[in-house]
Design a protein around this motif. Structure first.
Motif, PDB file in Angstrom:
ATOM      1  N   LEU A 180       0.848  -1.185   0.000  1.00  0.00           N
ATOM      2  CA  LEU A 180       0.000   0.000   0.000  1.00  0.00           C
ATOM      3  C   LEU A 180       0.888   1.241   0.000  1.00  0.00           C
ATOM      4  O   LEU A 180       1.791   1.364   0.829  1.00  0.00           O
ATOM      5  CB  LEU A 180      -0.911   0.010   1.236  1.00  0.00           C
ATOM      6  CG  LEU A 180      -1.724   1.293   1.460  1.00  0.00           C
ATOM      7  CD1 LEU A 180      -2.734   1.487   0.329  1.00  0.00           C
ATOM      8  CD2 LEU A 180      -2.424   1.253   2.818  1.00  0.00           C
ATOM      9  N   ASP A 181       0.637   2.148  -0.953  1.00  0.00           N
ATOM     10  CA  ASP A 181       1.328   3.433  -1.017  1.00  0.00           C
ATOM     11  C   ASP A 181       0.292   4.539  -1.142  1.00  0.00           C
ATOM     12  O   ASP A 181      -0.700   4.389  -1.864  1.00  0.00           O
ATOM     13  CB  ASP A 181       2.268   3.492  -2.225  1.00  0.00           C
ATOM     14  CG  ASP A 181       3.406   2.508  -2.138  1.00  0.00           C
ATOM     15  OD1 ASP A 181       4.491   2.897  -1.700  1.00  0.00           O
ATOM     16  OD2 ASP A 181       3.199   1.332  -2.514  1.00  0.00           O
ATOM     17  N   ILE A 182       0.523   5.655  -0.465  1.00  0.00           N
ATOM     18  CA  ILE A 182      -0.380   6.800  -0.565  1.00  0.00           C
ATOM     19  C   ILE A 182       0.445   8.078  -0.440  1.00  0.00           C
ATOM     20  O   ILE A 182       1.472   8.112   0.260  1.00  0.00           O
ATOM     21  CB  ILE A 182      -1.485   6.747   0.513  1.00  0.00           C
ATOM     22  CG1 ILE A 182      -2.550   7.794   0.225  1.00  0.00           C
ATOM     23  CG2 ILE A 182      -0.904   6.898   1.909  1.00  0.00           C
ATOM     24  CD1 ILE A 182      -3.811   7.606   1.034  1.00  0.00           C
ATOM     25  N   GLY A 183       0.013   9.101  -1.172  1.00  0.00           N
ATOM     26  CA  GLY A 183       0.771  10.347  -1.135  1.00  0.00           C
ATOM     27  C   GLY A 183       0.019  11.469  -1.819  1.00  0.00           C
ATOM     28  O   GLY A 183      -1.192  11.398  -2.041  1.00  0.00           O
ATOM     29  N   ILE A 184       0.761  12.503  -2.186  1.00  0.00           N
ATOM     30  CA  ILE A 184       0.165  13.700  -2.770  1.00  0.00           C
ATOM     31  C   ILE A 184       1.039  14.183  -3.916  1.00  0.00           C
ATOM     32  O   ILE A 184       2.266  14.120  -3.846  1.00  0.00           O
ATOM     33  CB  ILE A 184      -0.004  14.801  -1.701  1.00  0.00           C
ATOM     34  CG1 ILE A 184      -0.813  15.963  -2.238  1.00  0.00           C
ATOM     35  CG2 ILE A 184       1.340  15.255  -1.162  1.00  0.00           C
ATOM     36  CD1 ILE A 184      -1.202  16.968  -1.175  1.00  0.00           C
ATOM     37  N   ALA A 185       0.386  14.624  -4.993  1.00  0.00           N
ATOM     38  CA  ALA A 185       1.069  15.222  -6.136  1.00  0.00           C
ATOM     39  C   ALA A 185       0.742  16.708  -6.165  1.00  0.00           C
ATOM     40  O   ALA A 185      -0.432  17.094  -6.119  1.00  0.00           O
ATOM     41  CB  ALA A 185       0.637  14.555  -7.435  1.00  0.00           C
ATOM     42  N   ILE A 186       1.773  17.539  -6.242  1.00  0.00           N
ATOM     43  CA  ILE A 186       1.613  18.997  -6.214  1.00  0.00           C
ATOM     44  C   ILE A 186       2.048  19.562  -7.558  1.00  0.00           C
ATOM     45  O   ILE A 186       3.160  19.279  -8.028  1.00  0.00           O
ATOM     46  CB  ILE A 186       2.451  19.614  -5.085  1.00  0.00           C
ATOM     47  CG1 ILE A 186       2.082  18.983  -3.734  1.00  0.00           C
ATOM     48  CG2 ILE A 186       2.247  21.127  -5.031  1.00  0.00           C
ATOM     49  CD1 ILE A 186       3.006  19.369  -2.615  1.00  0.00           C
ATOM     50  N   LEU A 187       1.177  20.371  -8.183  1.00  0.00           N
ATOM     51  CA  LEU A 187       1.465  20.971  -9.480  1.00  0.00           C
ATOM     52  C   LEU A 187       1.813  22.437  -9.298  1.00  0.00           C
ATOM     53  O   LEU A 187       0.985  23.223  -8.826  1.00  0.00           O
ATOM     54  CB  LEU A 187       0.261  20.840 -10.416  1.00  0.00           C
ATOM     55  CG  LEU A 187      -0.334  19.442 -10.567  1.00  0.00           C
ATOM     56  CD1 LEU A 187      -1.521  19.468 -11.512  1.00  0.00           C
ATOM     57  CD2 LEU A 187       0.718  18.466 -11.053  1.00  0.00           C
ATOM     58  N   ASP A 188       3.044  22.801  -9.637  1.00  0.00           N
ATOM     59  CA  ASP A 188       3.503  24.198  -9.530  1.00  0.00           C
ATOM     60  C   ASP A 188       3.273  24.789  -8.152  1.00  0.00           C
ATOM     61  O   ASP A 188       3.066  25.992  -8.007  1.00  0.00           O
ATOM     62  CB  ASP A 188       2.794  25.064 -10.589  1.00  0.00           C
ATOM     63  CG  ASP A 188       3.585  25.122 -11.882  1.00  0.00           C
ATOM     64  OD1 ASP A 188       4.735  24.660 -11.881  1.00  0.00           O
ATOM     65  OD2 ASP A 188       3.060  25.619 -12.883  1.00  0.00           O
TER      66      ASP A 188
END
Length: 233
Positions: A180-188
């Motif tokens: 299980l992997d979880i995270g966040i992607a941030i654009l600019d």
């Protein structure tokens, strides 16, 4: 000692009559994952679609304290006599360089530098994306391993993005594993998206593994748009 080499080459070529498509022939394979291609929504009307996918991989000293590898993959799609004007010929190629270091007997650092070039024959300029991934994994015991990953992507005509994830792998039996992997992607630095991955592996024999996977990730499609997509196997 001389380096140990693991080499693989995969090629898949498919030609379809768009009016009589078989969905299984449209699946794009990427390592252990599978997803419908990004032209799927435009495949209506009539005409012919030709797709060529390739993947070349060479890994050196894969199970040693210091390992490295190179990879080249890509796809080329062409269309003839199509009725949908959104279907245009396109190519995509990705090259990667990997380096792995065993920091301790139970902790490993893996890095990847990649470069992707995309070109469409509709008058739009070619685009390129540079990626850098850093992953740290530590095995706590025979059953449990923790990991963290930082992924940076720098498209030349789209928003830069930073993805941070954390994950765990649990080995329930000697032949089965769940992750299980979880995270966040941030654009600019402004827009963020939740990303993640769930997987299960069962070894059927020494050379055969059954894998079930679902992932949600942010990437760039062939139209240079930043999209949130799901892949499954």
């Amino acid at each position: 000692t001389s380096p140990r080499l693991d080499f693989s080459l995969n090629i898949k070529a498919v030609q379809n009559d768009i009016a009589f498509l078989n969905p299984i022939d449209l699946v794009d394979f990427d390592g252990n994952a599978a997803a419908l291609p990004d032209d799927f929504d435009d495949l209506d009307g009539s005409g012919t679609r030709t797709s060529l996918r390739y993947r070349l991989r060479a890994d050196f000293d894969k199970d040693r304290p210091v390992s490295w590898g190179i990879g080249l993959s890509g796809n080329a799609r062409s269309y003839s006599d199509v009725t949908d004007p959104n279907l245009v010929d396109s190519t995509r190629m990705t090259a990667v360089l990997d380096l792995g270091l065993s920091l301790t007997p139970t902790t490993r650092l893996d890095t990847r530098l990649g470069y992707t070039v995309t070109d469409e024959e509709d008058g739009t300029p070619s685009s390129a994306t540079t990626i850098l991934n850093v992953r740290l994994q530590s095995r706590l015991n025979d059953r449990l391993a923790l990991r963290g990953e930082l992924a940076l992507a720098f498209p030349d005509i789209a928003a830069d993005r930073t993805t941070v994830t954390g994950g765990v792998t649990y080995q329930s039996t000697p032949t089965s594993r769940a992750g299980l992997d979880i995270g966040i992607a941030i654009l600019d630095g402004l827009t963020d998206r939740i990303v993640g991955r769930v997987s299960y592996e069962q070894d059927l024999s020494r050379t055969t593994t059954l894998t079930a996977l679902y992932a949600r990730e942010v990437s760039n499609n062939n139209d240079n748009q930043t999209v949130l997509s799901s892949i499954a196997q």
